[in-house]
Design a protein around this motif. Structure first.
Motif, PDB file in Angstrom:
ATOM      1  N   SER A  99       0.824  -1.206   0.000  1.00 26.17           N
ATOM      2  CA  SER A  99       0.000   0.000   0.000  1.00 26.17           C
ATOM      3  C   SER A  99       0.861   1.261   0.000  1.00 26.17           C
ATOM      4  O   SER A  99       0.361   2.356  -0.262  1.00 26.17           O
ATOM      5  CB  SER A  99      -0.941   0.011   1.201  1.00 26.17           C
ATOM      6  N   PRO A 102       1.459   2.528  -4.386  1.00 24.25           N
ATOM      7  CA  PRO A 102       0.070   2.425  -4.856  1.00 24.25           C
ATOM      8  C   PRO A 102      -0.122   2.051  -6.320  1.00 24.25           C
ATOM      9  O   PRO A 102      -1.247   1.803  -6.741  1.00 24.25           O
ATOM     10  CB  PRO A 102      -0.491   3.832  -4.572  1.00 24.25           C
ATOM     11  N   ASP A 105      -1.922  -3.080  -8.012  1.00 21.57           N
ATOM     12  CA  ASP A 105      -3.278  -3.515  -7.669  1.00 21.57           C
ATOM     13  C   ASP A 105      -3.250  -5.034  -7.526  1.00 21.57           C
ATOM     14  O   ASP A 105      -3.062  -5.762  -8.496  1.00 21.57           O
ATOM     15  CB  ASP A 105      -4.268  -3.104  -8.766  1.00 21.57           C
ATOM     16  N   SER A 107      -5.742  -6.893  -6.112  1.00 24.86           N
ATOM     17  CA  SER A 107      -7.074  -7.342  -5.700  1.00 24.86           C
ATOM     18  C   SER A 107      -7.415  -8.750  -6.177  1.00 24.86           C
ATOM     19  O   SER A 107      -8.206  -9.443  -5.545  1.00 24.86           O
ATOM     20  CB  SER A 107      -8.136  -6.351  -6.177  1.00 24.86           C
ATOM     21  N   LYS A 188     -10.173  -0.843  -0.560  1.00 24.20           N
ATOM     22  CA  LYS A 188      -8.776  -0.446  -0.397  1.00 24.20           C
ATOM     23  C   LYS A 188      -7.932  -1.608   0.114  1.00 24.20           C
ATOM     24  O   LYS A 188      -6.798  -1.821  -0.346  1.00 24.20           O
ATOM     25  CB  LYS A 188      -8.673   0.744   0.564  1.00 24.20           C
ATOM     26  N   THR A 191      -7.448  -4.313  -2.673  1.00 19.81           N
ATOM     27  CA  THR A 191      -6.550  -3.804  -3.708  1.00 19.81           C
ATOM     28  C   THR A 191      -5.096  -3.885  -3.265  1.00 19.81           C
ATOM     29  O   THR A 191      -4.203  -4.190  -4.060  1.00 19.81           O
ATOM     30  CB  THR A 191      -6.900  -2.340  -4.050  1.00 19.81           C
TER      31      THR A 191
END
Length: 264
Positions: A99, A102, A105, A107, A188, A191
């Motif tokens: 995190s 950023p 991703d 997810s 969030k 992800t």
């Protein structure tokens, strides 16, 4: 030569790096087969030198030849075979590490492994580096990252709330604490980690239970006590969840088959 060893970073770097662990069969003449690793709520960066390691996750089988590999969050046990003349050094990152970068991703990325180029990493890695050199590099980079990011971001805050809470905690409880919507927190978190918040809670609860089971005197602490202490409904509920991950029962569980964290 010890097959499994653990090495620890500085207190500042420990905010992001849980530990570095090694599987060293570099002087071995035989294949080491059917060793197991349990999910722990961390990402792993594996540096393979020598021949190869074979890893079976719940989704796929991976032949990891010499190189660098990013290992996602795991939700079930992983089977490992280590070829002779092979060493694997693994940097174990806390769940919130990505995190802070950023552009990634994750997810839809769990129970999976990908090979990456060393140039993709924000720090320099040499496959042939000794553990002392690697530790020095990791400490320097993550000490600086901690200094540049004195405040915890939302993912780190979620994980911290889960880790320090003595009682079973829900996404609703977390959202109230952070004054944010449940949906936004869920998006969030997934992800950044590839897990739902509930998945992460269950993994931590499971690992805590296993560590207690392995380290406790079971004549003094029964499976029921371990189950209730870790907020399972009862012993049957604990056994069911245990079998979901390990495919065996607590009584049939053999710690010698697993790479388990050393007591610090």
């Amino acid at each position: 030569m010890q097959l499994y060893s653990e090495h620890y970073v500085t207190q500042k770097a420990e905010r992001f790096v849980n530990k570095i662990w090694c599987l060293d069969n570099s002087f071995g003449e035989n294949l080491i087969e059917n060793k197991l690793v349990l999910p722990n709520g961390c990402f792993n960066l594996a540096i393979v030198s020598g021949n190869a390691i074979e890893v079976h996750t719940s989704k796929n089988k991976y032949q990891m030849n010499e190189g660098i590999y990013f290992c996602s969050q795991m939700t079930n046990k992983v089977l490992v075979n280590i070829q002779p003349k092979t060493k694997v050094t693994i940097i174990q990152f806390h769940a919130w590490i990505l995190s802070f970068f950023p552009k990634y991703d994750l997810s839809n990325f769990s129970d999976s492994i990908i090979k990456i180029d060393a140039e993709e990493l924000p720090f320099k890695i040499d496959i042939e580096s000794e553990i002392e050199t690697l530790l020095k590099m990791i400490n320097l980079y993550f000490d600086d990252l901690a200094a540049l990011n004195p405040n915890k971001n939302i993912i780190e805050k979620i994980c911290e709330i889960i880790r320090i809470n003595e009682e079973e905690i829900s996404v609703l409880d977390i959202s109230k604490t952070l004054k944010s919507s449940q949906r936004l927190l869920q998006i969030k978190f997934k992800t950044a980690t590839g897990l739902t918040i509930k998945n992460y809670i269950q993994i931590l609860k499971f690992r805590k239970s296993v560590d207690q089971m392995v380290n406790a005197d079971l004549e003094k602490m029964t499976l029921t006590e371990i189950a209730l202490y870790n907020k399972y409904f009862d012993q049957s509920h604990f056994i069911k969840k245990f079998k979901d991950v390990t495919k065996t029962t607590p009584k049939m569980f053999d710690p010698d088959l697993y790479f388990l964290s050393q007591k610090r």
